[in-house]
Design a protein around this motif. Sequence first.
Motif, PDB file in Angstrom:
ATOM      1  N   ASP A  74       0.833  -1.199   0.000  1.00  7.78           N
ATOM      2  CA  ASP A  74       0.000   0.000   0.000  1.00  7.78           C
ATOM      3  C   ASP A  74       0.869   1.252   0.000  1.00  7.78           C
ATOM      4  N   VAL A  75       1.943   1.225   0.775  1.00  9.56           N
ATOM      5  CA  VAL A  75       2.850   2.370   0.810  1.00  9.56           C
ATOM      6  C   VAL A  75       3.402   2.636  -0.591  1.00  9.56           C
ATOM      7  N   VAL A  76       3.823   1.575  -1.272  1.00  5.84           N
ATOM      8  CA  VAL A  76       4.423   1.723  -2.601  1.00  5.84           C
ATOM      9  C   VAL A  76       3.386   2.084  -3.660  1.00  5.84           C
ATOM     10  N   PHE A  77       2.338   1.283  -3.779  1.00  5.88           N
ATOM     11  CA  PHE A  77       1.394   1.485  -4.874  1.00  5.88           C
ATOM     12  C   PHE A  77       0.406   2.621  -4.610  1.00  5.88           C
ATOM     13  N   GLY A  78       0.082   2.879  -3.354  1.00  8.14           N
ATOM     14  CA  GLY A  78      -0.730   4.048  -3.033  1.00  8.14           C
ATOM     15  C   GLY A  78       0.008   5.326  -3.380  1.00  8.14           C
ATOM     16  N   THR A  79       1.308   5.332  -3.063  1.00 11.15           N
ATOM     17  CA  THR A  79       2.144   6.473  -3.405  1.00 11.15           C
ATOM     18  C   THR A  79       2.256   6.622  -4.924  1.00 11.15           C
ATOM     19  N   LEU A  80       2.417   5.505  -5.617  1.00  9.17           N
ATOM     20  CA  LEU A  80       2.487   5.535  -7.081  1.00  9.17           C
ATOM     21  C   LEU A  80       1.202   6.116  -7.674  1.00  9.17           C
ATOM     22  N   ALA A  81       0.056   5.739  -7.135  1.00  6.40           N
ATOM     23  CA  ALA A  81      -1.220   6.264  -7.628  1.00  6.40           C
ATOM     24  C   ALA A  81      -1.280   7.778  -7.459  1.00  6.40           C
ATOM     25  N   SER A  82      -0.831   8.269  -6.313  1.00  7.38           N
ATOM     26  CA  SER A  82      -0.832   9.719  -6.094  1.00  7.38           C
ATOM     27  C   SER A  82       0.180  10.424  -6.993  1.00  7.38           C
ATOM     28  N   LEU A  83       1.345   9.810  -7.186  1.00  5.78           N
ATOM     29  CA  LEU A  83       2.353  10.381  -8.081  1.00  5.78           C
ATOM     30  C   LEU A  83       1.805  10.507  -9.503  1.00  5.78           C
ATOM     31  N   LEU A  84       1.219   9.440 -10.003  1.00  5.32           N
ATOM     32  CA  LEU A  84       0.652   9.472 -11.361  1.00  5.32           C
ATOM     33  C   LEU A  84      -0.450  10.521 -11.466  1.00  5.32           C
ATOM     34  N   GLY A  85      -1.289  10.600 -10.434  1.00  8.44           N
ATOM     35  CA  GLY A  85      -2.352  11.605 -10.430  1.00  8.44           C
ATOM     36  C   GLY A  85      -1.806  13.020 -10.422  1.00  8.44           C
ATOM     37  N   ALA A  86      -0.757  13.256  -9.625  1.00  8.15           N
ATOM     38  CA  ALA A  86      -0.160  14.592  -9.552  1.00  8.15           C
ATOM     39  C   ALA A  86       0.506  14.975 -10.877  1.00  8.15           C
ATOM     40  N   ILE A  87       1.185  14.026 -11.493  1.00  7.83           N
ATOM     41  CA  ILE A  87       1.798  14.290 -12.802  1.00  7.83           C
ATOM     42  C   ILE A  87       0.714  14.611 -13.830  1.00  7.83           C
ATOM     43  N   GLY A  88      -0.368  13.847 -13.801  1.00  6.39           N
ATOM     44  CA  GLY A  88      -1.481  14.105 -14.712  1.00  6.39           C
ATOM     45  C   GLY A  88      -2.119  15.463 -14.471  1.00  6.39           C
ATOM     46  N   SER A  89      -2.256  15.848 -13.210  1.00  2.74           N
ATOM     47  CA  SER A  89      -2.804  17.172 -12.888  1.00  2.74           C
ATOM     48  C   SER A  89      -1.909  18.279 -13.433  1.00  2.74           C
ATOM     49  N   TYR A  90      -0.614  18.094 -13.280  1.00  6.90           N
ATOM     50  CA  TYR A  90       0.332  19.087 -13.802  1.00  6.90           C
ATOM     51  C   TYR A  90       0.230  19.167 -15.329  1.00  6.90           C
ATOM     52  N   ALA A  91       0.109  18.013 -15.967  1.00  7.13           N
ATOM     53  CA  ALA A  91       0.007  17.973 -17.430  1.00  7.13           C
ATOM     54  C   ALA A  91      -1.244  18.703 -17.931  1.00  7.13           C
ATOM     55  N   LEU A  92      -2.287  18.709 -17.123  1.00  6.44           N
ATOM     56  CA  LEU A  92      -3.541  19.353 -17.521  1.00  6.44           C
ATOM     57  C   LEU A  92      -3.729  20.732 -16.888  1.00  6.44           C
ATOM     58  N   ARG A  93      -2.660  21.335 -16.408  1.00  3.79           N
ATOM     59  CA  ARG A  93      -2.752  22.595 -15.671  1.00  3.79           C
ATOM     60  C   ARG A  93      -3.346  23.739 -16.482  1.00  3.79           C
ATOM     61  N   ARG A  94      -3.370  23.631 -17.787  1.00  4.05           N
ATOM     62  CA  ARG A  94      -3.969  24.683 -18.609  1.00  4.05           C
ATOM     63  C   ARG A  94      -5.492  24.536 -18.699  1.00  4.05           C
ATOM     64  N   HIS A  95      -5.998  23.451 -18.164  1.00  4.32           N
ATOM     65  CA  HIS A  95      -7.437  23.169 -18.199  1.00  4.32           C
ATOM     66  C   HIS A  95      -7.926  22.984 -16.760  1.00  4.32           C
ATOM     67  N   ARG A  96      -8.258  24.071 -16.148  1.00  7.63           N
ATOM     68  CA  ARG A  96      -8.550  24.145 -14.719  1.00  7.63           C
ATOM     69  C   ARG A  96      -9.416  23.010 -14.179  1.00  7.63           C
ATOM     70  N   PHE A  97     -10.525  22.731 -14.780  1.00  5.58           N
ATOM     71  CA  PHE A  97     -11.432  21.749 -14.201  1.00  5.58           C
ATOM     72  C   PHE A  97     -11.091  20.300 -14.575  1.00  5.58           C
ATOM     73  N   TRP A  98     -10.088  20.114 -15.413  1.00  5.23           N
ATOM     74  CA  TRP A  98      -9.660  18.755 -15.755  1.00  5.23           C
ATOM     75  C   TRP A  98      -8.550  18.250 -14.839  1.00  5.23           C
ATOM     76  N   VAL A  99      -7.938  19.137 -14.048  1.00  8.65           N
ATOM     77  CA  VAL A  99      -6.826  18.707 -13.195  1.00  8.65           C
ATOM     78  C   VAL A  99      -7.254  17.676 -12.152  1.00  8.65           C
ATOM     79  N   CYS A 100      -8.531  17.603 -11.876  1.00  8.98           N
ATOM     80  CA  CYS A 100      -9.036  16.624 -10.906  1.00  8.98           C
ATOM     81  C   CYS A 100      -9.123  15.207 -11.479  1.00  8.98           C
ATOM     82  N   VAL A 101      -9.211  15.098 -12.776  1.00  4.96           N
ATOM     83  CA  VAL A 101      -9.475  13.798 -13.396  1.00  4.96           C
ATOM     84  C   VAL A 101      -8.329  12.788 -13.231  1.00  4.96           C
ATOM     85  N   PRO A 102      -7.076  13.124 -13.534  1.00  3.87           N
ATOM     86  CA  PRO A 102      -6.014  12.107 -13.424  1.00  3.87           C
ATOM     87  C   PRO A 102      -5.874  11.468 -12.038  1.00  3.87           C
ATOM     88  N   PRO A 103      -5.908  12.239 -10.936  1.00  2.00           N
ATOM     89  CA  PRO A 103      -5.790  11.569  -9.641  1.00  2.00           C
ATOM     90  C   PRO A 103      -7.012  10.712  -9.287  1.00  2.00           C
TER      91      PRO A 103
END
Length: 160
Positions: A74-103
Motif C-alpha cells: 500500500d505504501v508503494v502502490f498508493g504512493t504511485l497512484a498519487s504520483l501518477l495523479g499529480a503528474i497528470g494534474s500538472y500535465a492538464l494545468r492549462r485546463h482548470r477543471f480537468w486537473v481533478c481527473v487524473p488523480p
Amino acid sequence: MKKEQTVRYMTTAAMIAALYTALTLLFAPFGFGPIQCRISEALVILPYFTPAAIPGVTIGCFLGNLFAGAVPMDVVFGTLASLLGAIGSYALRRHRFWVCVPPIVSNTLIVPWVLKIAYGAPELVPYLMVTVGIGEVIAIGGLGTVLLLGLEKYPMLFRR
C-alpha cells in the motif's frame, strides 16, 4: 534553476508533503479501507499551481501511508497512484477543471487492487473501484475543486 528558486521549490514541496501527511493521519479513520474518502487527496490539485506539488504530494502520501501503518504494498502502490495523479494534474494545468481527473482515475484503478491483494478485502475489485472512486470524487472532485477555486484568489502564494 537559481538558488532562490531551488530553495523555494524545495520549501514548497516540503510544506505540501507535511500538510498531506498531517491531513492523512488526522483523518485516517476515513482514509483507509474499502470505503474511503482521503481528505488529503484534495491536495493533488496543487500541481495546477506549482510543479513542486508533485514531489510534495508524493512524499506526503508515502509518509502518510507509512506512519498510518499501511502494509508495504500500500505504501508503494498508493504512493504511485498519487504520483501518477499529480503528474497528470500538472500535465492538464492549462485546463482548470480537468486537473481533478487524473488523480481520481489513477486512485480508482490502482487502490482497489491494493485493497484486494495486500489487505485481502473480500469485495470484488469492480465494487472496490466504485467505492474508492466515490471517495476520490468527493475528496478531489469536490474538496479539491473548492481548494483550487479558493487558491486562485491568491496567486501570490504560488508565484512562478
